[in-house]
Design an enzyme around this catalytic site. Structure first.
Site, mmCIF file in Angstrom:
data_model
loop_
_atom_site.group_PDB
_atom_site.id
_atom_site.type_symbol
_atom_site.label_atom_id
_atom_site.label_comp_id
_atom_site.label_asym_id
_atom_site.label_seq_id
_atom_site.Cartn_x
_atom_site.Cartn_y
_atom_site.Cartn_z
ATOM 1 N N ALA A 261 0.874 -1.190 0.000
ATOM 2 C CA ALA A 261 0.000 0.000 0.000
ATOM 3 C C ALA A 261 0.906 1.233 0.000
ATOM 4 O O ALA A 261 0.816 2.109 0.864
ATOM 5 C CB ALA A 261 -0.961 -0.017 1.190
ATOM 6 N N ARG B 193 -2.252 3.137 6.846
ATOM 7 C CA ARG B 193 -3.486 3.079 7.654
ATOM 8 C C ARG B 193 -4.341 4.332 7.497
ATOM 9 O O ARG B 193 -5.515 4.315 7.882
ATOM 10 C CB ARG B 193 -3.154 2.826 9.124
ATOM 11 N N MET C 20 2.341 10.412 6.523
ATOM 12 C CA MET C 20 1.775 9.424 5.594
ATOM 13 C C MET C 20 1.837 8.036 6.222
ATOM 14 O O MET C 20 2.815 7.688 6.879
ATOM 15 C CB MET C 20 2.549 9.441 4.285
ATOM 16 N N GLY D 209 11.896 4.149 8.070
ATOM 17 C CA GLY D 209 11.400 5.505 8.254
ATOM 18 C C GLY D 209 11.389 5.923 9.718
ATOM 19 O O GLY D 209 11.120 5.105 10.603
ATOM 20 N N GLN D 210 11.648 7.196 9.950
ATOM 21 C CA GLN D 210 11.581 7.733 11.315
ATOM 22 C C GLN D 210 10.154 7.661 11.875
ATOM 23 O O GLN D 210 9.942 7.612 13.077
ATOM 24 C CB GLN D 210 12.066 9.183 11.358
ATOM 25 N N ASP E 232 8.288 5.257 12.132
ATOM 26 C CA ASP E 232 8.247 4.103 13.045
ATOM 27 C C ASP E 232 9.551 4.084 13.846
ATOM 28 O O ASP E 232 10.395 3.195 13.682
ATOM 29 C CB ASP E 232 8.041 2.817 12.242
ATOM 30 N N GLU F 279 4.127 8.008 -0.551
ATOM 31 C CA GLU F 279 5.362 8.776 -0.739
ATOM 32 C C GLU F 279 6.395 8.545 0.374
ATOM 33 O O GLU F 279 7.582 8.752 0.165
ATOM 34 C CB GLU F 279 5.051 10.269 -0.875
ATOM 35 N N GLY F 280 5.917 8.153 1.559
ATOM 36 C CA GLY F 280 6.867 7.821 2.628
ATOM 37 C C GLY F 280 7.723 6.631 2.220
ATOM 38 O O GLY F 280 8.961 6.682 2.275
ATOM 39 N N HIS F 281 7.056 5.574 1.767
ATOM 40 C CA HIS F 281 7.802 4.398 1.280
ATOM 41 C C HIS F 281 8.710 4.788 0.115
ATOM 42 O O HIS F 281 9.861 4.372 0.034
ATOM 43 C CB HIS F 281 6.844 3.318 0.760
HETATM 44 P P1 AMP Z 1 5.226 -0.217 6.439
HETATM 45 O O1 AMP Z 1 4.833 -0.587 5.056
HETATM 46 O O2 AMP Z 1 4.201 0.599 7.166
HETATM 47 O O3 AMP Z 1 5.739 -1.395 7.249
HETATM 48 O O4 AMP Z 1 6.468 0.759 6.291
HETATM 49 C C1 AMP Z 1 7.617 0.372 5.583
HETATM 50 C C2 AMP Z 1 8.715 1.373 5.851
HETATM 51 O O5 AMP Z 1 8.295 2.674 5.429
HETATM 52 C C3 AMP Z 1 9.059 1.502 7.361
HETATM 53 O O6 AMP Z 1 10.460 1.623 7.500
HETATM 54 C C4 AMP Z 1 8.349 2.763 7.739
HETATM 55 O O7 AMP Z 1 8.941 3.425 8.839
HETATM 56 C C5 AMP Z 1 8.489 3.592 6.475
HETATM 57 N N1 AMP Z 1 7.477 4.642 6.439
HETATM 58 C C6 AMP Z 1 6.133 4.497 6.646
HETATM 59 N N2 AMP Z 1 5.520 5.695 6.589
HETATM 60 C C7 AMP Z 1 6.496 6.613 6.364
HETATM 61 C C8 AMP Z 1 6.498 8.035 6.210
HETATM 62 N N3 AMP Z 1 5.380 8.754 6.291
HETATM 63 N N4 AMP Z 1 7.679 8.647 5.970
HETATM 64 C C9 AMP Z 1 8.833 7.926 5.890
HETATM 65 N N5 AMP Z 1 8.887 6.590 6.030
HETATM 66 C C10 AMP Z 1 7.740 5.942 6.267
#
Ligand code: AMP
Length: 286
Positions: free
Chosen positions: A32, A187, A184, A147-148, A150, A35-37
């Site tokens: 999902a 969820r 971002m 990402g910061q 988490d 832009e964070g990813h």
């Molecule tokens: P997830 O898919 O939620 O497990 O996130 C995968 C990676 O993307 C983890 O290292 C997260 O910390 C990072 N991440 C999620 N949201 C953001 C965001 N808004 N900005 C930067 N990194 C993010």
């Protein structure tokens, strides 16, 4: 971009790249993609010869009453986004390949995993630690990107890399936000229009607390009061798990801010649990 589903096949591909002297960067995700990813993917792409992104919704990091079955999945859009960044490999394992019958190992990081989110999500970080350790062993990257947003997850992963001598460079990249400040998150897709508007309270609250620190308020009790009062102004906040200032390495709650501190919030809006944080610092002479 090559799609690989079988861990052993990825292990062989990554080994071949390393033997050719190429640096391999890994970006673990649950898909999902937003832009964070993508900021992590771009950073990995810039810093490495070969970029591997994984998309895997890891059942071991969800509690029995959490959102595993309804976690947002959008593989087609995710693949298009990754393709556009011209990465080399996307890893799409399934549960039967990650956790085959007889799987019985868990990676536990003591103390750090019980604090902040860990106090509300038992076994969550051991699920994260286990899957990330597996991904590290499959890819053996030179660098891995997190990402910061988490923050606790990143601290725990750095601890694993150090404790288990993995020799992987863990990069923690800045939180990417919506224009109104909301961090971002996959969820965020759960939020109704009203809840989405209410969710901006988190960043507004963190920013107000960061401003208070800057203006000299370093007693955490006082900061907590400022933050709680701000959160109380938003009626759609149904539960606050935590909201305070923490030591950014040990993740223990502080009494007073000296040097660097992590301001962090976890709360529920409607049925959606959201987290965010900001790092602040005061000159240590204060
Ligand atoms: P997830 O898919 O939620 O497990 O996130 C995968 C990676 O993307 C983890 O290292 C997260 O910390 C990072 N991440 C999620 N949201 C953001 C965001 N808004 N900005 C930067 N990194 C993010």
């Amino acid at each position: 971009m090559e799609t690989i589903r079988i861990p052993r096949v990825l292990q062989d591909a990554a080994r071949t790249h390393r033997r050719q002297g190429k640096s391999v960067g890994l970006v673990p995700t649950m898909g999902a993609l937003h832009e964070g990813h993508m900021s992590l993917v771009r950073m990995a792409r810039r810093e490495n010869d070969i970029t591997v992104a994984s998309i895997y919704v890891n059942p071991k990091q969800f509690g029995p009453s959490e959102d595993l079955s309804k976690y947002p999945r959008d593989l087609e859009a995710d693949l298009a986004k990754l393709e556009k960044e011209d990465i080399n490999i996307v890893f799409l394992p399934d549960d039967s390949l990650m956790y085959p019958a007889g799987f019985s190992t868990r990676v536990e990081v003591e103390a750090l995993s019980d604090r902040l989110c860990g106090a509300f999500r038992p076994r969550h970080f051991s699920g994260v630690a286990t899957v990330v350790t597996k991904l590290f062993n499959i890819v053996s990257p030179l660098r891995a990107y997190f990402g910061q947003k988490d923050f606790q997850q990143a601290v725990i992963i750095k601890r694993i890399v150090k404790d288990l001598d993995m020799g992987i460079d863990v990069a923690v990249c800045p939180t990417i936000r919506e224009p109104d400040g909301l961090a971002m998150s996959s969820r965020n897709r759960y939020l109704s229009e009203e809840e989405r508007a209410a969710a901006t309270i988190i960043y507004r609250c963190l920013s107000e607390a960061a401003g208070a620190v800057k203006s000299g308020i370093i007693q955490v009790d006082t900061l907590k009061k400022v933050m709680r009062e701000k959160l109380m102004t938003e009626p759609l906040v149904s539960k606050v798990d935590y909201c305070s200032a923490y030591d950014p390495e040990r993740l223990e709650e502080l009494e007073q801010i000296k040097g660097e501190a992590l301001l962090a919030i976890a709360l529920t809006i409607g049925a959606t649990r959201l987290i965010d944080n900001l790092l602040v610092s005061v000159p240590s002479s204060t």
